[in-house]
Design an enzyme around this catalytic site. Structure first.
Site, mmCIF file in Angstrom:
data_model
loop_
_atom_site.group_PDB
_atom_site.id
_atom_site.type_symbol
_atom_site.label_atom_id
_atom_site.label_comp_id
_atom_site.label_asym_id
_atom_site.label_seq_id
_atom_site.Cartn_x
_atom_site.Cartn_y
_atom_site.Cartn_z
ATOM 1 N N GLY A 1 0.853 -1.174 0.000
ATOM 2 C CA GLY A 1 0.000 0.000 0.000
ATOM 3 C C GLY A 1 0.891 1.225 0.000
ATOM 4 N N ARG B 1 10.672 -0.635 -4.743
ATOM 5 C CA ARG B 1 9.437 -0.616 -5.544
ATOM 6 C C ARG B 1 9.442 0.649 -6.401
ATOM 7 N NH1 ARG B 1 4.910 -3.265 -3.375
ATOM 8 N NH2 ARG B 1 4.085 -3.111 -5.478
ATOM 9 N N GLN C 1 -4.725 -9.791 -2.877
ATOM 10 C CA GLN C 1 -4.827 -8.812 -1.787
ATOM 11 C C GLN C 1 -6.274 -8.544 -1.392
ATOM 12 O OE1 GLN C 1 -2.959 -8.384 -4.577
ATOM 13 N NE2 GLN C 1 -1.122 -7.176 -4.201
ATOM 14 N N ASP D 1 -1.707 4.293 -6.509
ATOM 15 C CA ASP D 1 -0.306 4.438 -6.118
ATOM 16 C C ASP D 1 0.341 5.687 -6.687
ATOM 17 O OD1 ASP D 1 0.954 1.631 -4.868
ATOM 18 O OD2 ASP D 1 -0.929 1.396 -5.918
#
Length: 351
Positions: A52, A94, A201, A242
């Site tokens: 997240g 990431r 998820q 995101d």
């Protein structure tokens, strides 16, 4: 929330240690792990033990403090170079979630702003900055939920994708925040949650989180969304994101774009819940967003055993980009953005 004491926190700072809920173990086990080194922080972010965008940013901030709290640097310049090196290392975990880079840059700036202090004072300032990032995220998520709640009504049914609840943030979540707040108001809000392949998820995290809070939730496979919409069972789609580009294109977990197309076809409003920190004005449009590609094993061996022939080619992007024309509104803690998004984003970021 009135029931916030019942929410499971994904990130804790206890006894001068960073403690996270290992989300790879859910829903079978609630297990907290302590991250004591920058390598453990990198590993936790990369392997989705924490996930997240907001939660990744918070953990990165604490991780950067951890990386230098025992620094033996003789002066600020060498200390700052050590900090920058560790920041670059964490940033490599990431590539898509802008909160990761936002939080690291904010920590670097705090160090620069404190450069005339002693190194011990700078270290304490960095810890306090990490605390502030976490506290601000909690307040921000609650405000997003309150703003989104103005778009909903008692009795509605919401479809959501992936996990954008308290597990993905400091508390409350983004896409799930209005659902928790509605529950506290006594509203009867129902939820359909996409399974969210390949890492599930939605099934593992969102459904678990909503059930913990007593929300009426039904799990569906990703490819059932169109069928459910065609039945007239969905009043709105709400997802997190995101990264939001300067023109309003939004990157979120793979499958979100498809939901937006389906929502448009069925005349269902499609809302993006986005902390303002996810808005990246340096990225002009969604085509410039770097999309992370993950291991082929997540697809070919995703259920604990091989589900595809050995040697098959696998394409496994973690995110897709929803074009702004498919988004009914982008809801931030500062207000609700509607088209044209470029102008709306410029106005909201000045607040």
């Amino acid at each position: 929330m009135d029931n916030s004491q019942d929410c499971v926190l994904s990130i804790k700072w206890e006894n001068d240690n960073l403690v996270i809920l290992d989300q790879t173990k859910l829903p079978e086990k609630v297990e907290y792990i302590t991250l004591q080194t920058i390598e453990e922080v990198w590993d936790a972010i990369y392997k989705l033990k924490v996930r997240g965008a907001p939660a990744i940013g918070i953990v990165a901030a604490y991780g950067l403090y951890i990386s230098v709290r025992n620094s033996k640097a003789a002066d600020f310049e060498s200390f700052y170079q050590e900090l920058r090196k560790n920041s670059d290392y964490v940033a490599s975990s990431r590539p898509t979630a802008v909160n990761l880079f936002w939080a690291l840059k904010r920590m670097e700036k705090r160090a620069l702003d404190s450069k005339n202090k002693t190194l011990e004072e700078i270290k304490m300032d960095l810890l306090n900055e990490a605390h502030a990032i976490r506290d601000e995220d909690e307040a921000m998520c609650k405000s997003i939920g309150e703003n989104l709640l103005t778009l909903l009504k008692d009795g509605m049914t919401i479809l959501t994708h992936c996990n954008a609840g308290g597990l993905a943030t400091a508390r409350y979540g983004t896409a799930l925040s209005p659902i928790f707040l509605a529950k506290d108001k006594g509203w009867n809000i129902k939820v359909f949650a996409d399974e969210t392949r390949p890492l599930l998820q939605g099934a593992r995290l969102t459904v678990w989180e909503l059930m913990q809070y007593g929300v009426d939730v039904t799990l569906i496979c990703d490819n059932m969304a169109a069928h459910v919409m065609s039945k007239g069972w969905i009043d709105a789609v709400i997802t997190g994101c995101d990264r939001v580009a300067a023109n309003g294109d939004a990157a979120n977990k793979i499958g979100t774009y498809g939901l937006a197309v389906l929502a448009k076809a069925h005349n269902i409003p499609f809302y993006i819940a986005a902390p303002s920190s996810t808005i990246d004005i340096d990225t002009p449009d969604g085509g410039k967003i770097v999309i992370e590609e993950r291991s082929e094993e997540e697809v070919s061996c995703g259920f604990g055993k091989r589900t595809a022939p050995i040697g098959v080619k696998v394409y496994n992007p973690a995110f897709d980009v929803t074009p702004n024309h498919l988004i009914t509104a982008i809801v931030t803690e500062k207000g609700i953005l509607r088209p044209p998004y470029k102008e709306a984003i410029e106005i909201i970021l000045k607040k």
